[in-house]
Structures are given as C-alpha cells and as structure tokens.
Scaffold this active site. Structure first.
Site: not given
Ligand code: PRP
Ligand code: URA
Length: 209
Positions: A104, A108, A200, A203
């Site tokens: 993400r 945005t 997160d 993380d």
């Molecule tokens: C997080 C989560 C989803 C996304 C959800 O991933 O694991 O994939 O955000 O958000 P959305 O519904 O608003 O799209 P992130 O982009 O943080 O990547 P990561 O899993 O690599 O940390």
């Molecule tokens: N991605 C995450 O990991 N946590 C949230 O709350 C939203 C997006």
C-alpha cells in the site's frame, strides 16, 4: 450480504483477541495467525467436492469419501498473507501455492503490484486468497482481479480482521467471491489502519519495524 461469512467461533474470537494485544510477541503472533487460518480454513473449505473411493479397512472393503477434483490453490497476498498459508496447508497438504505481491502506498493507501506467480493452469482449481487484514479493500480487490485475469474462477478470500469499508468494497468489486472474515472492526483511521485492529500485520508477523 450474500457470499460473506463472519466466523464467530469462541476459539477463533479468543485467538483474535490475543493477536490484538500489543504485548503479544513475534513468535506467538506468528503461531496464532497460522492457527486462526487453520480454524477459518476448516469452515471455508466445507464445500470442497468429495467422491467415494474404495478402501480396504482391516475389517472389510468399503466405499468412503475422499477429496475430489483439481488440487486447491492457496494464494497469499505478500507479505502478511504468507503467515496464513501454513494453516491452510496443514488442512490440504497437496495444495499448490501462488504468490501475489502488493504494497500500500503510505500516502494514497492504494495498492501497488510487485509480484505475481500463480499455479498454471488455474481455471479448475478452488483458490483461497489469504490476507489477515482487509482495510480499504484495495489490495484484496486488486489481487482477485489479477487472479481472474489469469483465468481463476472459483475464488474464496479469507481475512482475520476486516473494516466495514473494506468488506463492502471487496464484495461490491467481486460479488461472486466467497469472503470469510474472523471479525468486523469499527472503522479505519486517518492512515487507513483498522481500529481497534492489531496494528501492522506484516511487521508483527515478520518482526520488522
Ligand atoms: C497490508 C495487509 C493487506 C493490506 C490491507 O499489507 O497485509 O495486504 O495492507 O490494506 P487495504 O485493504 O487497505 O489494501 P501492506 O501493504 O502493509 O504490505 P505488507 O503485508 O508487505 O506489510
Ligand atoms: N494493514 C495492516 O497491516 N493493518 C491495518 O490495520 C491496515 C492495513
């Protein structure tokens, strides 16, 4: 909403509460994500096709149901969806595994694709897409569009925690997809994080940040 199942089993709710706790460390968090995925998978896969096969027990020969059809595909959305993969594979060890990489944009909150590798052919498989968090719904909706563009048809999506906004967006974008959620939280905050959520997920699973 048709095709949306909110799973409310007490074991699942208890484990989700442990996940939310900021005192839960990486090792326990990772185990919980996998256990929850297995419990959710048990429910989400209750419509897998079976066919009777002949088996010889120590007593006699009988016809007994076994999983039928093309093997399942599990498709985690990287990174956090990876944490759920083992839970589904514990149920269906022969499943194939695809990967979709999305992150993400911090400003945005829109998803950006960086990787896509899916089992080929995928048309006849039941596909289980995993991601613990359904926030705005952008990542899940895009991942499912990518799978459909590769020919995927029978798609299920599993998230541990969803925001109402994300659930609505995903269902409207893909009404044919069966969505399974462990809990629907209150809302998103100004950074598009789920409240109360668990922070997160990526993380916390991988111990980064
Ligand atoms: C997080 C989560 C989803 C996304 C959800 O991933 O694991 O994939 O955000 O958000 P959305 O519904 O608003 O799209 P992130 O982009 O943080 O990547 P990561 O899993 O690599 O940390
Ligand atoms: N991605 C995450 O990991 N946590 C949230 O709350 C939203 C997006």
């Amino acid at each position: 909403m048709t095709n949306v199942t909110i799973l409310d089993h007490p074991l699942l709710q208890h484990k989700i509460s442990l996940l939310r706790d900021k005192a839960t460390g990486t090792q326990e968090f990772r185990s919980l994500i996998e256990e929850i995925a297995m419990l959710m998978g048990y429910e989400a896969l209750r419509d897998l096709p079976v066919e009777d096969k002949e088996i010889e027990t120590p007593i006699e020969t009988c016809m007994t149901p076994m999983l039928a059809g093309k093997k399942l595909a599990v498709v985690p959305i990287l990174r956090a969806g990876l944490g759920m993969t083992g839970g589904i594979l514990a149920l269906v060890p022969s499943a194939k595994v695809g990967h979709i990489g999305l992150y993400r944009d911090p400003e945005t909150h829109e998803p950006h694709e960086y990787y896509c590798k899916l089992p080929n052919p995928i048309e006849q498989r039941t596909i289980v897409v995993t991601d613990p968090m359904l926030a705005t719904g952008g990542s899940a909706a895009d991942a499912i569009t990518m799978i459909k563009n590769h020919g995927g048809k029978k798609i299920k999506f599993m998230a541990i925690i969803a925001a109402p906004e994300g659930l609505k967006r995903l269902h409207e974008a893909h009404p044919d997809v069966q969505i399974y959620v462990g809990h629907v939280d209150r809302c998103l905050n100004e950074n598009a994080y789920i409240c109360p959520g668990l922070g997160d997920a990526g993380d916390r699973i991988f111990g980064t940040k």
